[in-house]
Design an enzyme around this catalytic site. Structure first.
Site, short mmCIF file in Angstrom:
data_model
loop_
_atom_site.label_atom_id
_atom_site.label_comp_id
_atom_site.label_asym_id
_atom_site.label_seq_id
_atom_site.Cartn_x
_atom_site.Cartn_y
_atom_site.Cartn_z
CG PHE A 125 -51.83 8.84 -92.85
CD1 PHE A 125 -50.42 7.82 -92.72
CD2 PHE A 125 -53.27 8.35 -92.15
CE1 PHE A 125 -51.05 7.47 -91.85
CE2 PHE A 125 -53.39 7.38 -91.84
CZ PHE A 125 -51.93 7.50 -90.53
CG ASP A 188 -52.41 14.85 -92.35
OD1 ASP A 188 -51.84 15.46 -91.17
OD2 ASP A 188 -53.53 14.08 -91.79
CE1 TYR A 213 -51.08 10.12 -83.28
CE2 TYR A 213 -53.05 10.93 -82.87
CZ TYR A 213 -52.48 10.13 -83.44
OH TYR A 213 -52.90 9.17 -84.54
CE LYS A 214 -49.43 10.52 -86.21
NZ LYS A 214 -50.23 10.87 -88.00
NE ARG A 363 -42.58 6.81 -90.06
CZ ARG A 363 -44.39 6.75 -89.82
NH1 ARG A 363 -44.97 7.65 -90.63
NH2 ARG A 363 -44.26 6.79 -88.66
C1 LIG Z 1 -51.05 10.28 -87.67
C2 LIG Z 1 -51.35 10.29 -88.48
C3 LIG Z 1 -53.41 10.28 -89.19
C4 LIG Z 1 -53.79 9.94 -88.02
O1 LIG Z 1 -54.75 10.24 -87.77
P1 LIG Z 1 -56.04 9.22 -86.31
O2 LIG Z 1 -57.65 10.13 -86.47
O3 LIG Z 1 -55.36 10.27 -85.67
O4 LIG Z 1 -56.62 8.37 -86.09
C5 LIG Z 1 -54.09 10.72 -89.85
N1 LIG Z 1 -53.40 11.71 -90.43
C6 LIG Z 1 -52.18 11.91 -91.19
C7 LIG Z 1 -50.46 12.59 -92.05
C8 LIG Z 1 -51.05 11.21 -90.19
O5 LIG Z 1 -49.80 11.58 -90.41
#
Ligand SMILES: *Cc1c(COP(=O)(O)O)cnc(C)c1O
Length: 403
Positions: A125, A188, A213-214, A363
């Protein structure tokens, strides 16, 4: 071929089917397959936020801090137990995933002086790669994007479930390999927390971060979590020396003297409303049970892959998500050269919300708490019909501001 009635029968047999009613769903015709980007609003969260605003903030004012001050660790412990396989005292709800990643990556590198490289996959990501790139630039470290684990590596950062392909890694096997060269590993968990079992303690994981939030349904901008294995806590010192990490916070002392435990990873005033929302989201996952959620996620994704093979492969789609359920999370990634026009047309014409991930992935997020088998059937059927008719061809292939 599988019919809509077959999908409805699968829903009748689904032990988690009742959880859908625990969410606010005001449009039954909209097929929402994006719970892995933003989960739905739980009804209980709405009530809890209204109470927190009216009673705790509106009436209690500053005296409510007595009930708020330990939310980061209390909610963290509940999240750790229900979602991460973590014993108490190792999970904190704080900041964003990006900020937590920075805090833990710097802490880990400080604890491995002399190591000159970090490892992260090119497919990670973006925020994970960017945060590490910045740290490497500031410290003159080499950022390796790919294999290359050796004694010069201090830290490896990897996603448990890939946001793009949906591939899931084995936490224990990866941690063992990283430990063999004396490095630390930072996970992560954004695309696995609330979707698949994660046994951080049992797998010997060092550090982890992730979003709420996911699949945890805590709402836009809700605070993230971080995990630090208890044996590491006193050795690691995080780079942002804020007053919430201070041992005797309200003594307002002259120098920074952090807690020796997990609380040293706090920074400043926590986002209280978001903490309440995380607590409710975690409670729902705990009630359903992560094993039951993972079993449903495996069945939903298997169903989506079966339909995609039958209906979408002839239209040029390729399933990139692993076919072994143990090796994937709860989303299915489909590759297609017109992925972006297809996604726009799905939202605007077919009332299906998937998401697009550059350059060519559609997705389908199948959040097991509220996604039904008929949603999967409807979603894939609408994709098939739309692409057969060529409805996506009038949509631009240039990317928008948010995709
Ligand atoms: C959604 C996501 C993020 C988002 O990070 P924020 O700091 O909340 O914007 C980070 N890493 C991964 C792998 C994600 O899927």
């Amino acid at each position: 071929m599988t019919s809509r009635a077959d999908a409805a029968r699968l829903d009748e047999q689904d032990p988690l089917a009742g959880f859908r009613d625990r969410f606010v769903i005001d449009d039954e015709d909209l097929v929402y397959l994006d719970g892995n980007s933003l989960g739905r609003l739980p009804r209980a969260t709405r009530g809890r936020l209204l109470r927190a605003v009216d009673e705790e903030w509106g009436r209690g004012l500053v005296t409510s801090w007595s009930s708020w001050v330990d939310l980061a660790t209390d909610v963290g412990d509940r999240l750790g137990a229900a979602v991460l396989g973590a014993a108490p005292g190792q999970t904190l709800v704080s900041d964003s995933t990006s900020v937590n990643l920075y805090k833990l990556a710097v802490s880990a590198l400080d604890a491995r002086p002399g190591r000159t490289a970090v490892v992260i996959d090119v497919g990670e990501f973006p925020t994970d790669r960017f945060v590490l790139e910045g740290i490497c630039a500031a410290r003159g470290l080499e950022m390796r994007t790919g294999d290359g684990l050796d004694g010069s590596v201090g830290l490896v950062v990897c996603s448990h479930v890939s946001y793009a392909t949906g591939e899931r890694l084995d936490v224990r096997a990866t941690s063992d390999a990283v430990h063999d060269v004396g490095a630390l590993v930072l996970w992560d968990l954004s695309h696995s927390a609330g979707a698949v079992p994660i046994e951080l303690d049992a797998a010997g994981a060092d550090l982890a971060v992730g979003c709420t939030y996911k699949y945890l349904n805590a709402g836009p901008g809700a605070p993230a979590f971080l995990y630090v294995r208890s044996a590491l806590q006193t050795q690691l010192r995080q780079p942002i020396w804020g007053w919430f990490g201070q041992r005797d916070q309200f003594a307002m002392g002259p120098v920074y003297d952090p807690y020796s435990d997990l609380r040293r990873f706090q920074v400043g005033t926590p986002p209280v409303l978001g903490m309440h929302a995380v607590d409710e989201g975690v409670a729902l996952v705990a009630e359903a049970g992560i094993d039951a959620l993972a079993a449903k996620g495996a069945a939903l994704t298997a169903f989506a892959i079966e339909l995609a093979d039958a209906w979408l492969a002839p239209l040029g789609f390729d399933v990139v998500t692993p076919r072994d359920a143990q090796r994937r999370g709860a989303h299915v990634a489909l590759r297609h050269p017109d992925a972006w026009p297809i996604c726009q047309a799905l939202v605007e014409r077919a009332r299906v919300v998937p998401d697009f991930r550059a350059p060519d992935i559609v997705r389908l997020g199948l959040a097991p708490l509220f996604t039904r088998f008929v949603d999967v059937w409807e979603g894939v059927d609408r994709v098939r019909r739309l692409v057969e008719f060529g409805d996506h061809k009038r949509y631009p292939s240039a990317l928008g501001r948010i995709t």
